[in-house]
Structure formats: C-alpha cells, structure tokens
Design an enzyme around this catalytic site. Structure first.
Site, PDB file in Angstrom:
ATOM      1  CB  SER A   1      -0.948   0.015   1.204  1.00 30.20           C
ATOM      2  OG  SER A   1      -2.047  -0.834   0.957  1.00 30.20           O
TER       3      SER A   1
ATOM      4  CE  LYS B   1      -4.654   1.866  -0.615  1.00 31.34           C
ATOM      5  NZ  LYS B   1      -4.071   0.549  -0.338  1.00 31.34           N
TER       6      LYS B   1
ATOM      7  CB  SER C   1      -4.380   1.741   3.792  1.00 31.94           C
ATOM      8  OG  SER C   1      -3.537   1.206   2.814  1.00 31.94           O
TER       9      SER C   1
END
Length: 373
Positions: A84, A87, A139
């Site tokens: 993640s 991101k 997230s």
C-alpha cells in the site's frame, strides 16, 4: 514506376518492428539514479560516524528531505512489491487531476475491492476529498479504485501513474494497481518510495491527508471516525506522515517522515518481516543525529522538467555533437510518417502524370483510327 513504392513498403515494415513501446516500461539509466554508490545491494554508509541502527528490512533509505541528501541506504534500488505504499504514487498522480470537491458515486466493483477498505457503498456519493482521505489515512483499496474510476478508469490511471513515476525519475517503479495489491510485474524500491514521498509532501493536500490522525468519514446515517494507520503519528515527535503497507508477498513496507528543529528526515523501508515501528524510529533518530555532519552517500534527484508542447515543436540549436537534442528529435513514428508522406506525394504525382500521358496517347490513336475508317 513501381520501383518508387518499394522504399515506402520497406519503411513501413521498419517502423512496425522498431516502435513497440511498453506502456509500463521506463528507460533505465546506465548509472544508478542518485549516485554510483546507490547501486550497491549492501549497506552504504558515510565514514566518520556510527553505523545506522540494525533493521530487519531488506532495503531502506535514510534521507534529508530538505537537501535531498541520502544519508545511508541498504539495497536502495532493489525492486520489491510496494504493497500500500504505492498509494502515495496514486495520490501524487491524481491530486492535480481531480477536483477535490467533485461528488462521486463509487461503483460496486470499487466497493467490493479485497483487502483493507474504508467501507464505501454505492448507495452514497462522496467528495473526492473524502476518497483521498480514506486512501492515505485508512489505506482504503475501495477508495483507490473509486479514484481510479473517477480519473477515467484503471487503464488510464495506470498510464498516468507510470508516467508520473518516470517524471519523478522513479525508474524502479512499475504500477499495475492503484491500491498496491500484488500483481505480477509490479515493483518499486526504497529509493523510489523516497522520491515519491518527497513529491507528495510538497503538495499541501497530500501533506494534510498523511498528517491527520483521525477524521470523520461520511456514512449512510451521519458519519463514522477513521484513524491513520501510521502509528508514528502518535509515537514519534515531529512525525508528518507518510504511508505504510503490507501484504503476505510484499511483507512490510513503510515511509515515514518527521520534522525537528526545522529539518525533515525521511526513512523508507521495504520487505520487513515483522513489527518495524521502533526500528524506523531509531533510523529517524540516526538521521537527525548525522545530517549536516557526514558526507552523503547519494541524493534524491529532482523531477524531470516539464517541457511545454510549443517548446517541443520549436526549432532547436544543434547539440555539440551535431545531433538533435532529445526535445528536438522527432519520434520514429513522426519521422517515418514525414518520409512516407513525401514519398507518397512523389508516387501520386508520377501515377497521375503517367495516367494523363497515357490518356492523351490513347485519345490521339483513337482519332487517327476513326479518320482511317
């Protein structure tokens, strides 16, 4: 007359086999980005100071965010799954493209993304600002997909993200998903994560999202509270962000930045097998202790300059080697099309001229024949 056509056919064949771009591929420089020493797979540290604290992370970078100096690193350009932390690239890419006050109704596909989610529902509309908050604080994989769809779809968003990675000179990064969920061929590096985080923290909205501890998030009946997954916001003095990630294949990845005494230090780690918060805190402490006192082992490079379209078309002075500069050199497709058009016009003129000449000859022959009859 037909001999004129052969070069055009050969030219078209050459273009067909030469120009096969890969939308996710980046040109890899001959030397490591940021300095020769950063090509090492082992620990790179300055002389004259204590070694950085030990960590179980396979790869890491410690950098002075203000100057761009890389203070120490371990396998900084090693390519690993980003989880993640990807991101960050999603946000850096899409923040300038999407109006944060725009209302979005997420699709069922977005709401049903696997993994971490903020809890989007297709029965509601959300501001893009809410989706970015969910992306960077909680997230949310559902928020990542909703933002990608708002940008015109996943395919377009992947092209945009990979183009942005190239602009930042994050050449180890190949994005396949907006959320960071594992996909074959997807990769990043600790060095690239540092570049992306640095670009993000220069954006006030990005900085606001990653530094917010808790926030109210819209719900069908009023709202609920979401919390930032970055535990250092509560545990480490001066923390300003940025993002953590984990999957079973990628293991733990994290980028953290903190400001003390007017200076900001950043740590990016990849492929950590367990609990890393205390280790990252010690790496940050070491960064603050040695910044300005030790010779850097490399640097975080600046993004490539944006070249206006007019400048690309304007005449350029010859480079010292006598060749066109990259900005002035036309693409293979453009050059081939130009040559093809010139040849086509020549062939067209020959064909038309030949046809007219043949018609006149045939007309004269017909007139003489009728007179004889």
């Amino acid at each position: 007359m037909w001999t004129k056509i052969v070069p055009v056919t050969a030219l078209l064949t050459a273009v067909t086999f030469t120009v096969v771009p890969d939308a996710t591929a980046h040109a890899t420089p001959n030397t490591p980005v940021g300095g020769e020493a950063l090509g090492s797979h082992g620990l790179v540290r300055p002389a004259g100071v204590d070694a950085p604290p030990k960590t179980k992370a396979t790869s890491y970078v410690i950098a002075d965010l203000d100057t761009g100096d890389v203070l120490a690193a371990k396998d900084p350009h090693g390519r690993y799954l980003p989880a993640s932390t990807q991101k960050m690239l999603t946000a850096v890419t899409l923040l300038p493209k999407l109006d944060k006050n725009r209302k979005v109704r997420p699709s069922a596909n977005a709401c049903n993304q696997e993994g971490t989610a903020v809890g989007l529902t297709p029965k509601m509309t959300y501001k893009v600002d809410d989706l970015f908050r969910a992306l960077m604080m909680s997230s949310g994989n559902d928020a990542a997909m909703a933002l990608a769809e708002t940008n015109g779809g996943v395919a377009k968003t992947m092209r945009d993200m990979n183009a942005e990675a190239h602009r930042l000179q994050a050449y180890d990064t190949v994005a396949k998903t907006p959320s960071g969920l594992d996909q074959p061929g997807q990769s990043s590096s600790a060095y690239d994560l540092a570049l992306i985080a640095r670009a993000g923290l220069a954006n006030p909205d990005f900085r606001r999202y990653v530094s917010t501890k808790t926030a109210k998030f819209p719900a069908p009946k009023n709202y609920y509270e979401i919390s930032n997954h970055n535990k250092l916001l509560w545990r480490y003095q001066g923390t300003i962000g940025v993002k953590n990630g984990w999957t079973s294949k990628a293991q733990g990845s994290f980028v953290g930045a903190a400001t003390r005494g007017g200076h900001t230090v950043l740590v990016a780690i990849m492929r950590h097998e367990g609990y890393f918060w205390e280790e990252v805190a010690k790496l940050l402490d070491w960064g603050f202790a040695v910044r300005g006192k030790a010779q850097p082992v490399g640097r975080l490079v600046d993004p490539l300059p944006d070249t206006p379209p007019q400048a690309q078309r304007a005449p350029q002075a010859a480079a010292p080697t006598g060749q066109a500069t990259p900005a002035a050199r036309p693409s293979l497709l453009d050059a081939s099309a130009s040559r093809q058009n010139g040849s086509t016009y020549t062939i067209g003129a020959i064909v038309i001229g030949g046809g007219l000449l043949f018609g006149l000859v045939w007309l004269g022959y017909g007139i003489r024949r009728r007179r004889r009859l």
